[in-house]
Design an enzyme around this catalytic site. Sequence first.
Site, PDB file in Angstrom:
ATOM      1  N   ARG A   1      51.347  28.324  38.879  1.00 30.73           N
ATOM      2  CA  ARG A   1      50.271  27.793  37.730  1.00 30.73           C
ATOM      3  C   ARG A   1      50.125  26.319  37.703  1.00 30.73           C
ATOM      4  NH1 ARG A   1      48.639  32.491  35.776  1.00 30.73           N
ATOM      5  NH2 ARG A   1      49.856  34.250  35.758  1.00 30.73           N
TER       6      ARG A   1
ATOM      7  N   HIS B   1      52.972  34.282  48.468  1.00 31.48           N
ATOM      8  CA  HIS B   1      51.818  34.815  47.732  1.00 31.48           C
ATOM      9  C   HIS B   1      51.291  33.247  47.226  1.00 31.48           C
ATOM     10  CE1 HIS B   1      48.300  36.050  45.204  1.00 31.48           C
ATOM     11  NE2 HIS B   1      48.710  37.238  45.238  1.00 31.48           N
TER      12      HIS B   1
ATOM     13  N   TYR C   1      47.350  30.779  42.245  1.00 33.55           N
ATOM     14  CA  TYR C   1      46.105  31.412  41.565  1.00 33.55           C
ATOM     15  C   TYR C   1      45.198  30.596  41.637  1.00 33.55           C
ATOM     16  CZ  TYR C   1      49.571  35.384  40.440  1.00 33.55           C
ATOM     17  OH  TYR C   1      50.287  35.919  40.605  1.00 33.55           O
TER      18      TYR C   1
ATOM     19  N   HIS D   1      44.367  34.720  47.604  1.00 33.52           N
ATOM     20  CA  HIS D   1      43.052  35.280  47.162  1.00 33.52           C
ATOM     21  C   HIS D   1      42.001  34.311  47.559  1.00 33.52           C
ATOM     22  CE1 HIS D   1      45.135  37.332  43.264  1.00 33.52           C
ATOM     23  NE2 HIS D   1      45.769  37.665  44.636  1.00 33.52           N
TER      24      HIS D   1
ATOM     25  N   GLU E   1      43.248  38.426  50.992  1.00 39.88           N
ATOM     26  CA  GLU E   1      43.809  39.761  50.345  1.00 39.88           C
ATOM     27  C   GLU E   1      42.163  40.333  49.907  1.00 39.88           C
ATOM     28  OE1 GLU E   1      45.985  41.131  46.234  1.00 39.88           O
ATOM     29  OE2 GLU E   1      46.472  39.233  47.113  1.00 39.88           O
TER      30      GLU E   1
ATOM     31  N   ASP F   1      45.075  45.607  49.013  1.00 37.98           N
ATOM     32  CA  ASP F   1      45.935  45.858  47.705  1.00 37.98           C
ATOM     33  C   ASP F   1      44.975  47.192  47.378  1.00 37.98           C
ATOM     34  OD1 ASP F   1      45.944  45.860  45.039  1.00 37.98           O
ATOM     35  OD2 ASP F   1      47.087  43.886  45.015  1.00 37.98           O
TER      36      ASP F   1
ATOM     37  N   HIS G   1      43.173  46.829  43.814  1.00 42.46           N
ATOM     38  CA  HIS G   1      42.009  46.009  44.184  1.00 42.46           C
ATOM     39  C   HIS G   1      40.869  46.984  44.811  1.00 42.46           C
ATOM     40  CE1 HIS G   1      44.114  41.956  44.170  1.00 42.46           C
ATOM     41  NE2 HIS G   1      44.273  42.772  42.980  1.00 42.46           N
TER      42      HIS G   1
ATOM     43  N   HIS H   1      49.567  45.440  49.652  1.00 44.31           N
ATOM     44  CA  HIS H   1      50.171  45.431  48.323  1.00 44.31           C
ATOM     45  C   HIS H   1      49.971  46.586  47.672  1.00 44.31           C
ATOM     46  CE1 HIS H   1      49.603  40.842  47.858  1.00 44.31           C
ATOM     47  NE2 HIS H   1      50.502  41.050  48.577  1.00 44.31           N
TER      48      HIS H   1
ATOM     49  N   ASP I   1      41.331  43.971  37.590  1.00 46.18           N
ATOM     50  CA  ASP I   1      42.540  43.786  38.135  1.00 46.18           C
ATOM     51  C   ASP I   1      43.674  44.147  37.254  1.00 46.18           C
ATOM     52  OD1 ASP I   1      44.561  43.132  40.006  1.00 46.18           O
ATOM     53  OD2 ASP I   1      43.847  41.087  40.226  1.00 46.18           O
TER      54      ASP I   1
ATOM     55  N   HIS J   1      47.151  45.931  37.456  1.00 47.98           N
ATOM     56  CA  HIS J   1      48.116  46.763  38.078  1.00 47.98           C
ATOM     57  C   HIS J   1      48.884  47.782  37.125  1.00 47.98           C
ATOM     58  CE1 HIS J   1      48.369  43.497  41.443  1.00 47.98           C
ATOM     59  NE2 HIS J   1      47.119  43.639  41.175  1.00 47.98           N
TER      60      HIS J   1
ATOM     61  N   GLU K   1      53.483  45.055  43.720  1.00 44.03           N
ATOM     62  CA  GLU K   1      53.396  44.432  42.561  1.00 44.03           C
ATOM     63  C   GLU K   1      53.172  44.815  41.332  1.00 44.03           C
ATOM     64  OE1 GLU K   1      50.984  40.685  44.806  1.00 44.03           O
ATOM     65  OE2 GLU K   1      49.972  42.172  44.223  1.00 44.03           O
TER      66      GLU K   1
END
Length: 375
Positions: free
Chosen positions: A69, A102, A105, A142, A177, A211, A214, A248, A261, A263, A293
Amino acid sequence: MSTKAVKNTVKKTSAKSASKQVEFKYARDTKCKFKFGAHVAMAGGISKALTNAMNIGANSFALFLKSPRKWVSPDIKEDEVAKFAELCQKYGYNPRTDILPHGSYFINLANPDAEKEEKAYGSFLDDLKRCEKLNIGLYNFHPGSSLDGDHKEALKRLADNINRAIKDTEFVKIVIENMAGHGNLIGSNLQDIKDVIDMVEDKTRVGVCIDTCHTFAAGYDISNQEKFDEFFKLFEDTIGWEYLSAIHLNDSKAPLGANRDLHQKLGYGFLGLEVFRIIANFPKLQNIPIVLETPVDKDDTVYGEEIKLLEWLQDKKSDDVEYIAKSEELSKLGAKERAEHLKKFETKTSKTAKANAKRALQGDIGDMLSKKKKT
C-alpha cells in the site's frame, strides 16, 4: 577470564546453539505431491517469511516484497538477502519454483494516464528486481484496469509494459492473475489474458495464476467435477496448459457471477469443499505453488489447519463418508455469511434489472415520440 575459559565458553555457546531446534506449530509434509501453501507475513524482515511458512507446514508460499500500500519502500538489506537464501536452503524451499510474491495493489500497467502508467511501471520493475535479488523465479500481479479508456488499447499497454519489464530483468517469470470481473478490470475472462500473452515477445517469461474465488465470481462455475473439467478445458483451449504457473485457493463469500472479490475459508462459501477436493486430486497441479489467501484475523498460523485439510483431501472420493461429514460441517459454519451475501446479491440484481427496464422503456417512448414527430 583466561583464554582457556573463553574457549570453553565459546564451545558451550556453540553446542547450545546447535542443539537448539526451532519448533513449528504444524509439521511440514515434504512427501506431499502438491505444493500447498499460503500467503505469509514478512514483518520484521523478508527472511521471516521462511519461518512463517515452516510454521504452517507449507510446501510453497506467497509474500509481499514490500508494503503493498505504498509506492516507495526501503531496499532489502544485504544481510536479509543472505539470510533469506540461507533459510531457503536450510528448509528446502526452491526460490525459483516454490515462492510466489504478490505485487502491490497500486500497480496498473494498463492505466490510460501516461504519468500514472509510468509510476506503476516503476513500482512493478522494483518488485521484479527484488525477486531477482532474492533469486525468486515467479512474480504474481493483478493485470489492472482499463478505467475509462478503450479496453483493447489497455491490453496492449499492459503487454507493452510486460515486454519492457522482461527486457529490464533477467529471469523472473511474470504471472498474470485472473480477476473477479467488476468494473473495467482486465482478466475477468480468459480471452483478455490470452490477448495479452499473444502480444508478449518472450513467452517463456510469462505465466498465469488461477484464483478459484475470482474464477467463480467472474461467472465460471468450477464447483463440481463436470464444471471444473469444462473450465480447465476452456483454459487449455484458450490459453494453454504451459502457461499455468500457480493457483490461489479461496472459497467465495459471494454467489456465482457476482463479480465480487470476496475470499472465504475453504468449504464455508458458495464454492463449497468439493472443488478443493478435486484440486487435491488433480495431478496436473502437482508441480506449481497452490497458495491459500483465505481470510485470517491477526495470526496466519490458521493456514496450517487448511493446509492439513488439503493434504487430508488427497485420495478422498466424493462419496467418502468422512469427506461428506467434513463438507457438511464446514458448509454449516459458513451458512450465515452465505445467506447475507446472497440477499445483497439478489437486491443488487433486482435493482439493476429495474434500472435496465426503466432505461429500455424510456428508449421505447423516445422512439415512439420521434416517429410521431416524423409523421
